[in-house]
Scaffold this motif. Structure first.
Motif, PDB file in Angstrom:
ATOM      1  N   TRP A  90      -8.072  12.412  24.075  1.00 51.53           N
ATOM      2  CA  TRP A  90      -6.813  11.970  24.648  1.00 51.53           C
ATOM      3  C   TRP A  90      -6.500  12.876  25.828  1.00 51.53           C
ATOM      4  O   TRP A  90      -6.491  14.094  25.684  1.00 51.53           O
ATOM      5  N   ARG A  91      -6.288  12.269  26.998  1.00 57.18           N
ATOM      6  CA  ARG A  91      -6.110  13.050  28.226  1.00 57.18           C
ATOM      7  C   ARG A  91      -7.235  14.078  28.353  1.00 57.18           C
ATOM      8  O   ARG A  91      -7.008  15.260  28.604  1.00 57.18           O
ATOM      9  N   LEU A  92      -8.435  13.586  28.140  1.00 55.90           N
ATOM     10  CA  LEU A  92      -9.618  14.426  28.010  1.00 55.90           C
ATOM     11  C   LEU A  92      -9.822  15.368  29.184  1.00 55.90           C
ATOM     12  O   LEU A  92     -10.082  16.559  28.991  1.00 55.90           O
ATOM     13  N   ARG A  93      -9.728  14.849  30.393  1.00 51.26           N
ATOM     14  CA  ARG A  93      -9.957  15.699  31.572  1.00 51.26           C
ATOM     15  C   ARG A  93      -9.008  16.893  31.580  1.00 51.26           C
ATOM     16  O   ARG A  93      -9.403  18.016  31.882  1.00 51.26           O
ATOM     17  N   TRP A  94      -7.745  16.664  31.240  1.00 52.20           N
ATOM     18  CA  TRP A  94      -6.762  17.745  31.254  1.00 52.20           C
ATOM     19  C   TRP A  94      -7.058  18.780  30.167  1.00 52.20           C
ATOM     20  O   TRP A  94      -6.919  19.988  30.400  1.00 52.20           O
ATOM     21  N   PHE A  95      -7.448  18.322  28.989  1.00 53.78           N
ATOM     22  CA  PHE A  95      -7.756  19.273  27.916  1.00 53.78           C
ATOM     23  C   PHE A  95      -9.038  20.046  28.217  1.00 53.78           C
ATOM     24  O   PHE A  95      -9.135  21.233  27.880  1.00 53.78           O
ATOM     25  N   LEU A  96     -10.006  19.411  28.851  1.00 51.70           N
ATOM     26  CA  LEU A  96     -11.215  20.134  29.253  1.00 51.70           C
ATOM     27  C   LEU A  96     -10.884  21.175  30.319  1.00 51.70           C
ATOM     28  O   LEU A  96     -11.394  22.301  30.273  1.00 51.70           O
ATOM     29  N   LEU A  97     -10.028  20.807  31.263  1.00 51.63           N
ATOM     30  CA  LEU A  97      -9.613  21.769  32.282  1.00 51.63           C
ATOM     31  C   LEU A  97      -8.831  22.921  31.644  1.00 51.63           C
ATOM     32  O   LEU A  97      -9.075  24.095  31.956  1.00 51.63           O
ATOM     33  N   LEU A  98      -7.931  22.608  30.740  1.00 51.09           N
ATOM     34  CA  LEU A  98      -7.157  23.638  30.046  1.00 51.09           C
ATOM     35  C   LEU A  98      -8.080  24.576  29.270  1.00 51.09           C
ATOM     36  O   LEU A  98      -7.918  25.798  29.304  1.00 51.09           O
ATOM     37  N   GLY A  99      -9.071  24.017  28.593  1.00 53.16           N
ATOM     38  CA  GLY A  99     -10.039  24.840  27.869  1.00 53.16           C
ATOM     39  C   GLY A  99     -10.841  25.724  28.802  1.00 53.16           C
ATOM     40  O   GLY A  99     -11.076  26.909  28.514  1.00 53.16           O
ATOM     41  N   GLY A 100     -11.248  25.184  29.931  1.00 52.98           N
ATOM     42  CA  GLY A 100     -12.000  25.967  30.910  1.00 52.98           C
ATOM     43  C   GLY A 100     -11.176  27.105  31.485  1.00 52.98           C
ATOM     44  O   GLY A 100     -11.667  28.227  31.663  1.00 52.98           O
ATOM     45  N   LEU A 101      -9.908  26.839  31.783  1.00 54.91           N
ATOM     46  CA  LEU A 101      -9.030  27.892  32.289  1.00 54.91           C
ATOM     47  C   LEU A 101      -8.762  28.955  31.224  1.00 54.91           C
ATOM     48  O   LEU A 101      -8.670  30.148  31.533  1.00 54.91           O
ATOM     49  N   THR A 102      -8.657  28.519  29.979  1.00 52.24           N
ATOM     50  CA  THR A 102      -8.460  29.473  28.876  1.00 52.24           C
ATOM     51  C   THR A 102      -9.675  30.385  28.738  1.00 52.24           C
ATOM     52  O   THR A 102      -9.531  31.607  28.588  1.00 52.24           O
ATOM     53  N   ILE A 103     -10.869  29.814  28.801  1.00 53.88           N
ATOM     54  CA  ILE A 103     -12.067  30.652  28.675  1.00 53.88           C
ATOM     55  C   ILE A 103     -12.198  31.575  29.878  1.00 53.88           C
ATOM     56  O   ILE A 103     -12.702  32.707  29.753  1.00 53.88           O
ATOM     57  N   ALA A 104     -11.715  31.158  31.044  1.00 56.48           N
ATOM     58  CA  ALA A 104     -11.715  32.040  32.213  1.00 56.48           C
ATOM     59  C   ALA A 104     -10.798  33.244  31.969  1.00 56.48           C
ATOM     60  O   ALA A 104     -11.164  34.382  32.276  1.00 56.48           O
ATOM     61  N   ALA A 105      -9.619  32.997  31.399  1.00 53.99           N
ATOM     62  CA  ALA A 105      -8.692  34.090  31.089  1.00 53.99           C
ATOM     63  C   ALA A 105      -9.296  35.023  30.035  1.00 53.99           C
ATOM     64  O   ALA A 105      -9.199  36.255  30.149  1.00 53.99           O
ATOM     65  N   LEU A 106      -9.932  34.442  29.024  1.00 51.46           N
ATOM     66  CA  LEU A 106     -10.574  35.260  27.995  1.00 51.46           C
ATOM     67  C   LEU A 106     -11.712  36.094  28.577  1.00 51.46           C
ATOM     68  O   LEU A 106     -11.892  37.261  28.207  1.00 51.46           O
ATOM     69  N   THR A 107     -12.459  35.507  29.490  1.00 52.79           N
ATOM     70  CA  THR A 107     -13.564  36.236  30.130  1.00 52.79           C
ATOM     71  C   THR A 107     -13.029  37.398  30.961  1.00 52.79           C
ATOM     72  O   THR A 107     -13.609  38.491  30.944  1.00 52.79           O
ATOM     73  N   PHE A 108     -11.921  37.185  31.660  1.00 48.98           N
ATOM     74  CA  PHE A 108     -11.299  38.267  32.426  1.00 48.98           C
ATOM     75  C   PHE A 108     -10.978  39.444  31.505  1.00 48.98           C
ATOM     76  O   PHE A 108     -11.321  40.599  31.798  1.00 48.98           O
ATOM     77  N   GLY A 109     -10.332  39.161  30.386  1.00 47.41           N
ATOM     78  CA  GLY A 109      -9.981  40.224  29.444  1.00 47.41           C
ATOM     79  C   GLY A 109     -11.202  40.891  28.844  1.00 47.41           C
ATOM     80  O   GLY A 109     -11.245  42.118  28.686  1.00 47.41           O
ATOM     81  N   THR A 110     -12.201  40.104  28.525  1.00 48.96           N
ATOM     82  CA  THR A 110     -13.434  40.641  27.955  1.00 48.96           C
ATOM     83  C   THR A 110     -14.123  41.572  28.950  1.00 48.96           C
ATOM     84  O   THR A 110     -14.629  42.638  28.567  1.00 48.96           O
ATOM     85  N   CYS A 111     -14.122  41.202  30.211  1.00 53.01           N
ATOM     86  CA  CYS A 111     -14.737  42.056  31.236  1.00 53.01           C
ATOM     87  C   CYS A 111     -13.930  43.332  31.444  1.00 53.01           C
ATOM     88  O   CYS A 111     -14.518  44.400  31.672  1.00 53.01           O
ATOM     89  N   LEU A 112     -12.600  43.256  31.349  1.00 64.00           N
ATOM     90  CA  LEU A 112     -11.786  44.469  31.437  1.00 64.00           C
ATOM     91  C   LEU A 112     -12.170  45.461  30.333  1.00 64.00           C
ATOM     92  O   LEU A 112     -12.181  46.664  30.546  1.00 64.00           O
ATOM     93  N   ARG A 113     -12.496  44.913  29.168  1.00 68.02           N
ATOM     94  CA  ARG A 113     -12.885  45.754  28.031  1.00 68.02           C
ATOM     95  C   ARG A 113     -14.371  46.120  28.085  1.00 68.02           C
ATOM     96  O   ARG A 113     -14.848  46.815  27.214  1.00 68.02           O
TER      97      ARG A 113
END
Length: 151
Positions: A90-113
């Motif tokens: 449901w609203r697949l493109r938006w949820f895929l984009l949201l998931g991709g942005l979330t993993i980008a934020a998680l990757t930023f934090g992981t790299c800081l650590r």
């Protein structure tokens, strides 16, 4: 069943709905959706405890504690909603984009650590999101497709 076999059998099943691309999209979307939804589901029962664990892990980084805590409180719900949205399609493109942005934020934090092994794993998640988003037009087994057929 191949497209040729469908044609020869006289099946009324749509070749587009059963294409390899559509089935491949379905499989990856289901696996990623279950994975992300379960990340969230297992954490929403104690979001404060989860957030405190994140705060503890980021104590040696330059990020302010309040921002880490806020992200930790929101993340379980974000993962649950994103995963369920992908599973339903449901609203697949938006949820895929949201998931991709979330993993980008998680990757930023992981790299800081400086957790490079985890950052490498997150790259696979990012690739899955990118592939699914790039091929979103191939998705057939979704609420979006069902709604489009009803119109």
């Amino acid at each position: 069943m191949s497209d040729v076999a469908l044609k020869e059998s006289g099946s009324t099943t749509s070749r587009a709905a059963l294409s390899d691309a559509a089935l491949g999209h379905l499989v990856l979307r289901l696996v990623l959706g279950i994975n992300i939804a379960m990340h969230g589901l297992t954490r929403v029962g104690d979001p404060a405890g989860f957030a405190q664990g994140i705060v503890n892990g980021f104590a040696q980084t330059p990020l302010p504690e309040w921002s880490v805590r806020l992200f930790g409180l929101v993340l379980p719900f974000l993962e649950l909603v994103t995963g369920v949205g992908m599973l339903l399609g449901w609203r697949l493109r938006w949820f895929l984009l949201l998931g991709g942005l979330t993993i980008a934020a998680l990757t930023f934090g992981t790299c800081l650590r400086q957790q490079w092994e985890t950052a490498g794993l997150q790259l696979f998640y990012a690739l899955a999101y990118a592939w699914l988003l790039h091929h979103a037009s191939e998705a057939r087994f979704t609420v979006d497709a069902w709604l489009a057929r009803r119109r």
